[in-house]
Design an enzyme around this catalytic site. Structure first.
Site, mmCIF file in Angstrom:
data_model
loop_
_atom_site.group_PDB
_atom_site.id
_atom_site.type_symbol
_atom_site.label_atom_id
_atom_site.label_comp_id
_atom_site.label_asym_id
_atom_site.label_seq_id
_atom_site.Cartn_x
_atom_site.Cartn_y
_atom_site.Cartn_z
ATOM 1 N N TYR A 65 0.849 -1.190 0.000
ATOM 2 C CA TYR A 65 0.000 0.000 0.000
ATOM 3 C C TYR A 65 0.886 1.242 0.000
ATOM 4 O O TYR A 65 1.473 1.609 1.009
ATOM 5 C CB TYR A 65 -0.920 0.033 1.212
ATOM 6 C CG TYR A 65 -1.905 -1.108 1.314
ATOM 7 C CD1 TYR A 65 -2.276 -1.852 0.206
ATOM 8 C CD2 TYR A 65 -2.480 -1.436 2.543
ATOM 9 C CE1 TYR A 65 -3.185 -2.900 0.307
ATOM 10 C CE2 TYR A 65 -3.399 -2.477 2.650
ATOM 11 C CZ TYR A 65 -3.738 -3.207 1.533
ATOM 12 O OH TYR A 65 -4.633 -4.244 1.642
ATOM 13 N N SER A 98 -13.282 -5.501 2.193
ATOM 14 C CA SER A 98 -14.290 -4.808 1.371
ATOM 15 C C SER A 98 -15.700 -5.289 1.686
ATOM 16 O O SER A 98 -16.475 -5.597 0.776
ATOM 17 C CB SER A 98 -13.994 -5.008 -0.123
ATOM 18 O OG SER A 98 -12.807 -4.372 -0.490
ATOM 19 N N GLY A 151 -17.269 0.538 -0.676
ATOM 20 C CA GLY A 151 -18.121 1.698 -0.450
ATOM 21 C C GLY A 151 -19.452 1.663 -1.173
ATOM 22 O O GLY A 151 -20.366 2.418 -0.821
#
Length: 375
Positions: free
Chosen positions: A99, A242, A247
């Site tokens: 990341y 997730s 989202g």
């Protein structure tokens, strides 16, 4: 003590006491660490036996604080989000070497440093210098381990995942390397991400797994048939990343939402294009309807789509821990509200029937990335 782990110089000293611990039926693993406190957050256990890992029922993904979610929060803003997570009782935080690369671990090391006696931070290996190259060679695993320990201010990584399968390195070789790192005291437990049941079993035989981390949410339920039987047979926990479909299941993304192509992988994902987001919105409408009257703590007594989505995962199996991330304090509070939504067996059956009738448009990954999962 840092992050409930010991200084390596003390490792040999503690090792001498393990025989006595075993005779007293004390887990050698937990002899190395004390459990963090939590005031109100429910606990769940990943794995079993000497690899068991008791943590909060919800986990927080740090990635989006400065990587792949369009926003890049400043250190103070990110620290405020993390402080609210800790105050809520979240004890499990997740990052990875790739990341950034590296920048998310650096940020995590800074903002979690004040809480290392209360929380666990897990990280991952599996890439070269960036996401272009898969590399789980023993040399690279050990290199990433040392770098992650330093960036995260840890003496021992509580749970170290293989991020993606490396076709050049047999999973048995990866497991053996982790086994050595556990013996050295640099890693407490290990996990894998996005592997097939067959590969999970191969890894587990060499070095027992504590957890598997894979995508799982109301728009991607394949893991229920493909992996759940293996988790239950082997006693492996499941960290569902997730859980809100990046989202989408919050209901706050629409065909007009934009993603920064330089810092948001959703910009290239088939499921997050204008046409597919518009086509899939009916799932949000169904979740809104289903959630009516299901949150006793809400002013209107209704559970939001995000709360239904998280509550579903929590109710599905006791070994599941949803791993969500956010840069918004209001969204964080909303997600925590899912703990007040208790779905019965009948609720789950009803929701499953609803979901079975919904056709989801768009693949979850672009072709190249899709090749890296399920191996």
């Amino acid at each position: 003590m840092k992050n409930n782990t010991m200084d390596r110089r003390e490792f040999l000293k503690v090792s001498a006491l393990l025989g006595a611990s075993l005779s007293l039926s004390v887990s050698p693993l937990f002899a190395l660490e004390s459990k963090p406190d939590s005031k109100v957050m429910p606990k769940r256990t990943l794995g079993k036996g000497d690899r068991a890992f008791e943590v909060s029922a919800l986990a927080f993904g740090l990635m989006g604080l400065n990587y792949h979610r369009s926003k890049v929060l400043g250190e103070k803003e990110a620290a405020n989000i993390v402080a609210q997570c800790v105050e809520s009782g979240i004890t499990l935080f997740d990052t990875a070497q790739v990341y950034g690369p590296n920048s998310n671990e650096i940020l995590a090391g800074k903002i979690l440093k004040p809480y290392l006696n209360k929380v666990y931070v897990t990280t991952k290996f599996g890439f070269g210098a960036n996401a272009d190259v898969l590399d789980s060679s023993p040399k690279r695993i050990k290199e990433v381990c040392e770098q992650s320990l330093k960036r995260l201010n840890l003496e021992q990584i509580p749970l170290f995942y293989q991020h993606r399968f490396d076709p050049k390195t047999p999973i048995e070789e990866v497991a053996q390397t982790i086994k050595e790192l556990i013996k050295e005291g640099k890693v407490a437990r290990w996990g894998v991400c996005e592997l097939s049941a067959q590969t999970i079993e191969k890894a587990h035989k060499i070095c027992p797994l504590t957890a598997v981390q894979s995508e799982y949410h109301l728009m991607w339920r394949n893991v229920e048939s493909e992996l759940f039987p293996t988790f239950e047979k082997l006693g492996i926990g499941f960290v569902a990343y997730s859980p809100l479909a990046r989202g989408y299941l919050s209901g706050k993304l629409t065909k007009n939402s934009s993603f920064d192509p330089k810092n948001d992988n959703r910009a290239t994902f088939p499921r997050y294009q204008d046409d597919t987001m518009a086509a899939n919105y009916h799932i949000i409408e169904r979740l809104s309807e289903f959630g009516k009257g299901k949150n006793p703590n809400a002013k209107d007594k209704n559970a939001t789509p995000a709360q239904v989505a998280l509550a579903y995962l929590l109710a599905k199996k006791p070994y599941i821990i949803p791993l969500f991330g956010t840069t918004n304090k209001e969204h964080l509070r909303e997600n925590l509200g899912a703990l007040q939504v208790h779905l019965s067996t009948n609720d789950l059956a009803q929701l499953d029937k609803i979901l079975d009738k919904i056709s989801i448009q768009g693949d979850r990954y672009p072709p190249e990335q899709a090749k890296r999962v399920g191996q």
